[in-house]
Every structure is written in C-alpha cells, then in structure tokens.
Motif scaffolding. Sequence first.
Motif, PDB file in Angstrom:
ATOM      1  N   TYR A 656      34.677  40.614  45.078  1.00  0.00           N
ATOM      2  CA  TYR A 656      34.595  39.581  44.056  1.00  0.00           C
ATOM      3  C   TYR A 656      34.793  40.249  42.700  1.00  0.00           C
ATOM      4  O   TYR A 656      34.116  41.229  42.366  1.00  0.00           O
ATOM      5  N   GLU A 671      38.111  36.261  44.923  1.00  0.00           N
ATOM      6  CA  GLU A 671      37.016  36.484  45.863  1.00  0.00           C
ATOM      7  C   GLU A 671      37.584  36.405  47.274  1.00  0.00           C
ATOM      8  O   GLU A 671      38.112  35.366  47.687  1.00  0.00           O
ATOM      9  N   ARG A 696      37.543  31.923  47.023  1.00  0.00           N
ATOM     10  CA  ARG A 696      37.613  31.165  45.772  1.00  0.00           C
ATOM     11  C   ARG A 696      38.298  29.832  45.995  1.00  0.00           C
ATOM     12  O   ARG A 696      37.827  28.791  45.542  1.00  0.00           O
TER      13      ARG A 696
END
Length: 752
Positions: A656, A671, A696
Amino acid sequence: MGQCDLMPGWRHWLRGGVAAAALLITLNPPAFAQGTASAPGSADEVREVPAVLQSDEVEYQDDREVVIARGNVEIAQGERILLADRVSYDLRTDVITATGNVSLLQPSGEVLFGDEVRVTGDLREGAIDAFRMLLTDNSRLAAANAVRVDDNRTDMNRAVYSPCEICQDDPDSAPLWQVRASRVIHDQEEQTLYYRHARLELFDVPLFYTPYFSHPDPTAERQTGLLAPTMGYSSSLGAMVQPRYYVVLSDQADFTFSPILTSDAGQVAEGTYRRRTRAGRFVVTGSITQATNLDSADDTTANLRFDDPTVEEGDLRGHIDTTGQFDIDQNWRWGWDARWVSDDAYLERYGYEFDDPLQSELYAERFEGRNYFVAEAMTFQGLRRQGDDAQQPIILPNAEYHYISDPNFMGGQLFGELGTLNLMRTEGRDTRRVSGTLGWERNFVERLGGRVSLKGLANVDAYNYNDTVDGQDVIDQGDESGQAARVFPQVAVEYAYPLTRSSWLGTEVLRPRTQLVLGPNGGNSSRIPNETSRNFEFTAGNLFALDRIPGRDRVSSGQRVDYGLEYVYTTPEGGGTASALIGQSYRINSDSALPDSVGGDEEFSDIVGRVSLSPVRYASASYDFRIDDSTGDMSLSEYSITLGSPTLRVGVDYTYVEEQQSELSSFSEREQLTLRINSRVSRYWSVGARHRQNLRDKEPLDTEIGIGYQDECFLFRFSASRDYANSDEADDDTTFMVTIGLKNLGAFGGGQ
C-alpha cells in the motif's frame, strides 16, 4: 602381471605366471619401454600401452596358443577395462572372447555389457550378444546384438533406448518411455545416436513411428538439428506453434531460427545469433512480421492489449534486442545493450518481455582498484500510446569517474566523483551538466564503546539548458534558455551505542542511532533542471543516508537530525534471526521543494521502520512501513510472508502506497495483494497457484495455476493463466499451456 589362485599348487601358479607374461608380451611387445602419461589415441598408440591381466586362475594352452583366465577376470588396456567371469585369448587371431557378467568400460565413460563378447586384443573392436550399454548420463541402450567398429561406432540390431530408471520392484517392466528401433547406430565421433524405423512408446504403448530419427548423445554440447517446439493457445494469438532449428556455425557461433506461427495474429519470423570472440561475446535477437487481423483501437488511451492505431494492415512490424561486451585490456571493456521495436503494442501482442521505456546504451568502462570510470550514450523508446516519444531523452554522453582512496587518508577515507551529462530531446528541454564531488569519511570507536562516523562532502554542479518554459523545471517545448549553478556542502556526524546481551536464548543487540546533518538551505531551485531525481521514496533504507534523493539534480538540503533504534536477535546456533529499525527525522528548517514525508514543510518527518523475521529455516517475513507523523495514518505499508517447506509453501505479499504528487515522485494511490501457494505433493508431483488483486479498485489483475510432474527422464507441466484487462474495451487474455519433456529428446508443448 597375473594374479592367480595359489590353491591348485605351484605348477598352476607357475603356468599362470607364464601365461600372463605371454599375454603382456603378445599384446604389447615394446610396452615396457613406453610411458603412459597421456591417453592413447590411434590403434597403434593403444598397442603401445601395457595391458594388465588379473584373475583368480590363468591357464596357457601351448598347442592352441590360447590363454584362458577364470574367476574375477579383469583386463586393463589403457583406459579400457574388460571384466568377465571367463576370458579366452587366441594369440594367433588376436581375439578375446569373454563370457559371464561381461562389461567393457570405454575411455568416454560409457560401459558396454553382454552375455558373450568377442573383441580384438586392444579392446577397440568386437561383437556382443545380448548387448546393453550404460551411457554417461545413466541412459540405457539394449539390443539383440551389436558390433563395435573403429573404437567409435556401435551398430545395434533390434535396439531399445531409454534414460528412465528401471523399476526396482519390477525390473522386467517397461520404463516410463522408450524408443524402439530395428537398428541404432551410436557414432561417438559425431556424438549422435541414429535410429532406423523407430517408434516412441509411453508406458509400453506405441505413440508414433518414424523411419528415421536422431538425437545427440549425452557427451554432445552443441549440435545442429531440430529443437523441440512449443505449442499453445491464448485468446490474443489463438493457436500457436513455435518450432526451433539450431545451427552450429562454428566453434564460436551459432544461430537459432524460431518462427511463431499463430492462427489469429499472423506469422512471425524470429532468430537469434550468438558469437564469442577472443575479447568477448555478443547476441542479436530479432523478429519481423506483416500486420494482420489487427485489434480494434477505438480507445487510444487503453492499455497495450490493443494494437497500435498507427499500424495498418500489411505494415511490417518487428523488434531487435542485442547485447555485447568486449574486453579491451585488463582494465578496460566496452559493450552495448540495445532494444528497438516498430510500434508500441508489438512486444505485448506476441508475448515478449519488455520494460517501458526501452533503453539502449553504448558504453565503455574502466576498473582500477577502488576506482571506476564509465562513459555511455543512451536512447529511450516509450511504449505507451499516450506518451510522446519526441520527449524521450537522448544522452550523448553521460560520463562519470568515481575515486576512493586508501582507508588511512588523514585517518579516514577520501572519495570523489566527476561527471558530465549532455541530454537532448527532439521536442522539449535540452540539458547539459558538469558536476563534481569531493568528500571524506572516518569511522572510529570512542572510549566508552560508541561508534562515531564523521562525513563531509561538497557537491558542485553547473547547468546549461534551453527549449524550456520561462526557466521552469518542465520538459515541455519552450523558447527559454539559461544557466544555473550550485555549490552544496554537507557535513554529518553519527553516533551509535550498541548494547549487547547474550544468554542461552541467543544474542541480542540494541543500538540507538542519531545523526546530525548540516547543509545550506535551498539548493533545489526550479531553474535547475530535474532529469535524474524523479523517483524518490522515503523508507527505513535511506533514513540515515546523507543525501536521500537519487540522482544529482535534487539534494537533501538544510539541517536535520535523524534518530532511530535498531534491534537484532540471533539464535545460539545462528540459524534464526530477527531485526527491526524504527526512526524519524527532525528538520531544523523547512524546504517546500522536498516531500512532506521527509518533513518538507514541517519539522518532523514521517515515522519509518522495517521488521525482518527468519526464526526457522522455512519461515521468513519482512515488513516496511511509513506512518504520517501528523495523522498517524499509514502512508506506506509493504509486507511479505513466506511459510512452509517445499512440501507446502504459502506466501503473501501486500503493498500500500498513498498518493503522492511532487517534483520528486508522482503517482496515484495503489494497494495490491498477491497470494502464492506451492506444494511438492510427492517426490515427482508439484502444484502451485498465484493470484494478484488490486484492492484499491477491487479488481483482479492476474491469476495463474499450474501442476507439474518431473522425474529423471520425463517432465510434464500444465498451466492456466488469465491477465485481466479491467477495461470495457478489452477482453481478458487467457492462456492454457502444456509442456512435455523427454530427457535427451528435448521438450515440446501443447495447448488447449
């Protein structure tokens, strides 16, 4: 000399000794005057080497001129050794007849076996019944009979070849695979096995027949011929086959022709040329095709899954990839690493590996002690359609000289660097830079046991630029020109005090560290072009670096204090370790040119750290993090965990990184999670799977599963993979592949 059984009495012992001497004299009359330092070659040379007979019993029949040896018979002629239960040697015909557990070791390492063997006195030619051969890689040949000619060629009738081991529980069963032929010829000089009327059998079941077939023997390193093809199917190429033909051009050069034949994307001619010289080596790989069945390219901002919209039906497409390196003398060498492709989508479409952008360079470098010099020219080719190749740089030249003195220069070590850069673009900013660094470093331990490190340096950089916009740090085309210069000194002192404790649990070291860095404020003017300092990330790895920013165009200016705490644990046996580092920086002054993560506009930087664990042999983990000092939120979190033995191994990788927009680094939030599992189910079987997910956007990125079998002679692998497009205009790319390998016959693949 003969070794004979003494039990029958002195007459038998005397007769055996005379027979053995007669055998030596008959085989090699002048042998006692010859040296044996090197292996013999021709038949005449072999006869000059003494033959040695050992057996339990030896008999010489005067009337027939025959020597008979019985029991554990061994005849050594140079590097050739004959073993048997009984050997009869006819002096008049110069023929040795061996029976009972007969084996003949060749100088090449191969071993011939037979029920009855008749060979010449020099062991170079003969005939063998119930023939068997063990090759140097433990492959086996068996035949009804065989003839050995010229100590080079073995001609076998009704023969079977297999590199597979014999089943110990059922030695009479067929091996996993074998090749049967009416005739097999082994030519040692050509290092080749030739087959006539051959058929391949798997589990004793015939698969296919060929009237002629050949393959290299285990001693061959290079030989012209067909290599095993690969075959498969993917949604982007359709059905695909890639045959390969290998050509030995000379002792120094070879060529591989490996066209790619597809059902949906045309045909590609591909080849690789390799050559060694006295000074070095080079490799050239290239391909060419004619554009056909182009994908739709309505969305010109989509990823490389589409064809380049600039390519039209019938256009020529291709690529070149070449590397070379050559020694000039013991200090100097030169080389190149060049890549070019006709259009942005070609490499992606046909499955070639690549980096974006493609980088090509021509270089010369010198190594002398601790010192190093390099001069290079570089070009770049971007592969994103939304990019502008006109703004890709051309570097001619980039030259650097690095100097490091002996360790005791004024109690420390002197280091320096000189460099020059000339960077041009067909559209956009041009930059020229001359730079230099001079520094000195000393490390010592003070009386209380603390480690002190002193370091000082001065960077000098002078720039000239043109075709930019109002002297700003932008690459876009403009009409502004100018000059800029910078002198940037830095000094630093670091102090670390290790605290050590040892016990039956292991050794622990706790080390507080602090560093004071002093330098002038500023130094990162927008009028100084930034060409080499655009990839910066603040982590535990560069917390205590004097200049954290890569490249020369931007510097870690100002004054700051770095501080952190290190911990290292080691088990008593040293097999397990654990380490951790956590730290932060305090900036005495702010610098808006630097990212907030290092305290650009604030006093305190983010908190960075790293933890590594390897407690036992089959377990390891690492974790890197960065915590926003003002909010406490994670701005960087990366971990990797691997657990298990080859029987079952699992892994997790997580990344991340928060969004960052600055001159030094610019990227959106990302991410990702990767899951891995591999298992060696048994001695021969293994399975594995991998999946990568974009957390994400909550979309999969790619997935792959596979299963494999591999023993001493057979390889089988199946894999299925999917590359997710994550776009309404593109389809997922799915590929199925099967690979089958047969030892010494190559490998071939099939897809479905």
